[in-house]
Design an enzyme around this catalytic site. Structure first.
Site, mmCIF file in Angstrom:
data_model
loop_
_atom_site.group_PDB
_atom_site.id
_atom_site.type_symbol
_atom_site.label_atom_id
_atom_site.label_comp_id
_atom_site.label_asym_id
_atom_site.label_seq_id
_atom_site.Cartn_x
_atom_site.Cartn_y
_atom_site.Cartn_z
ATOM 1 N N ASP A 1 -34.993 35.434 34.732
ATOM 2 C CA ASP A 1 -35.058 33.979 35.076
ATOM 3 C C ASP A 1 -33.581 33.630 34.863
ATOM 4 O O ASP A 1 -32.647 34.262 34.508
ATOM 5 C CB ASP A 1 -35.870 33.180 34.002
ATOM 6 C CG ASP A 1 -35.919 33.749 32.667
ATOM 7 O OD1 ASP A 1 -34.784 34.380 32.120
ATOM 8 O OD2 ASP A 1 -36.850 33.444 31.817
ATOM 9 N N ASN B 1 -45.379 30.696 21.956
ATOM 10 C CA ASN B 1 -46.524 30.384 22.561
ATOM 11 C C ASN B 1 -47.053 31.239 23.532
ATOM 12 O O ASN B 1 -48.078 30.919 24.186
ATOM 13 C CB ASN B 1 -46.388 28.955 23.273
ATOM 14 C CG ASN B 1 -45.313 29.141 24.356
ATOM 15 O OD1 ASN B 1 -44.900 30.032 24.651
ATOM 16 N ND2 ASN B 1 -44.949 27.848 25.093
ATOM 17 N N HIS C 1 -45.581 32.704 26.069
ATOM 18 C CA HIS C 1 -44.814 32.764 27.423
ATOM 19 C C HIS C 1 -44.243 34.118 27.653
ATOM 20 O O HIS C 1 -43.561 34.683 26.724
ATOM 21 C CB HIS C 1 -43.798 31.562 27.654
ATOM 22 C CG HIS C 1 -42.662 31.421 26.958
ATOM 23 N ND1 HIS C 1 -42.095 30.183 26.622
ATOM 24 C CD2 HIS C 1 -41.818 32.323 26.722
ATOM 25 C CE1 HIS C 1 -40.766 30.575 25.771
ATOM 26 N NE2 HIS C 1 -40.733 31.645 25.966
ATOM 27 N N GLU D 1 -44.872 29.351 31.268
ATOM 28 C CA GLU D 1 -45.412 28.841 30.034
ATOM 29 C C GLU D 1 -47.108 28.709 30.038
ATOM 30 O O GLU D 1 -47.560 29.029 31.526
ATOM 31 C CB GLU D 1 -44.897 27.297 29.828
ATOM 32 C CG GLU D 1 -43.465 27.064 29.696
ATOM 33 C CD GLU D 1 -42.948 27.551 28.368
ATOM 34 O OE1 GLU D 1 -43.745 27.823 27.439
ATOM 35 O OE2 GLU D 1 -41.776 27.678 28.325
HETATM 36 C C1 F6R Z 1 -35.729 35.448 28.512
HETATM 37 C C2 F6R Z 1 -37.173 34.918 28.803
HETATM 38 C C3 F6R Z 1 -37.848 34.250 27.487
HETATM 39 C C4 F6R Z 1 -37.722 34.916 26.264
HETATM 40 C C5 F6R Z 1 -38.469 34.192 25.124
HETATM 41 C C6 F6R Z 1 -38.307 34.914 23.839
HETATM 42 O O1 F6R Z 1 -35.115 35.891 29.873
HETATM 43 O O2 F6R Z 1 -37.533 34.869 29.782
HETATM 44 O O3 F6R Z 1 -39.067 34.432 27.911
HETATM 45 O O4 F6R Z 1 -37.959 36.202 26.179
HETATM 46 O O5 F6R Z 1 -38.389 33.022 25.112
HETATM 47 O O6 F6R Z 1 -37.053 34.413 23.488
HETATM 48 P P1 F6R Z 1 -36.146 34.958 22.280
HETATM 49 O O7 F6R Z 1 -35.945 36.360 22.462
HETATM 50 O O8 F6R Z 1 -34.844 34.202 22.022
HETATM 51 O O9 F6R Z 1 -37.098 34.874 20.919
#
Ligand code: F6R
Length: 239
Positions: free
Chosen positions: A67, A132, A134, A139
């Site tokens: 992303d 959550n 995701h 989401e």
């Molecule tokens: C990152 C992404 C997100 C993260 C998730 C966890 O490219 O797509 O889904 O993997 O938000 O983030 P952290 O690792 O910062 O807890």
């Protein structure tokens, strides 16, 4: 789904690297699906270390990131493009022309990214998970059939991210472009890393919960080759 429980973040990062190394040693031109966020930084450090100390090479690899924000320049200090260069690409021998991140704000950009990935087929997709549930910027409520698409960031995500943008919510991008759930499911192998107590509920949903669009990561129960690497804190509800 294989679940590997490690003592802490460092052990989880080392274990995740073992899984990654298994793929790149078997195929020196592997296509890597990569993630940003704090979780995979330890994995990337292990990749860099083994490259520098033992010459593990990425010269023939391609990569596709999950992303990217919409509305900020690639060279912005908070773009995922910048993050990936600072935390991985600048320190290994992957070729700049072989690294890919989604970029753009319209359907044409999404279609182009899907088409590019189809040409390679991701051998291993690295994922983190949101509290959550995701994955990528998908989401809760995102369709399991979704391909690369543009998302409106939730109010909570915007306020959480304000700390990276001078604490000014107006500077935080309001949209992102992300691989969809169906895109992620096309990868041959998935390596999901989760650490910390705030991920325990999401990890429960991922491993033992109902498969539901309310917890996007739960779809991975249906993927044929998933390795989940967690630390004790993130595993507290699945034991
Ligand atoms: C990152 C992404 C997100 C993260 C998730 C966890 O490219 O797509 O889904 O993997 O938000 O983030 P952290 O690792 O910062 O807890």
């Amino acid at each position: 789904m294989e679940v590997i429980i490690c003592k802490d973040y460092d052990e989880a990062s080392a274990k995740a690297y073992e899984v990654m190394k298994g793929v790149i040693s078997a195929k020196d031109d592997a296509t890597l699906g990569l993630a940003t966020g704090s979780t995979p930084i330890g994995l990337y450090k292990n990749m860099i270390k083994d490259h520098k100390e033992n010459g593990v090479s990425y010269a023939k690899c391609h990569s596709f990131n999950l992303d990217e924000y919409v509305g900020i320049d690639r060279n912005h200090e908070q773009s995922y493009y910048t993050f990936m260069h600072e935390n991985l690409f600048n320190h290994i021998d992957i070729k700049e022309e072989n690294v890919n991140l989604p970029y753009g704000d319209d359907q044409a950009a999404c279609d182009a990214y899907e088409k590019a990935m189809d040409g390679y087929k991701i051998d291993i997709q690295v994922l983190g998970i949101g509290a959550n549930g995701h994955i990528g910027f998908n989401e809760p409520g995102t369709s399991f059939d979704s391909l690369t698409h543009i998302v409106d960031l939730q109010e909570k995500t915007i306020s959480d991210n304000a700390r990276f943008f001078n604490n000014d919510m107006n500077l935080v991008p309001k949209k992102a472009i992300t691989m969809g759930i169906a895109t992620i499911m096309k990868a041959k192998k998935v390596l999901l890393i989760a650490t910390g107590a705030n991920k325990a509920d999401a990890v429960y949903g991922l491993v033992k919960g109902e498969v539901t669009e309310s917890l996007p990561a739960s779809i991975l129960q249906k993927h044929p080759d998933v390795v989940v690497v967690v630390d004790e804190a993130a595993a507290s509800k699945i034991k």
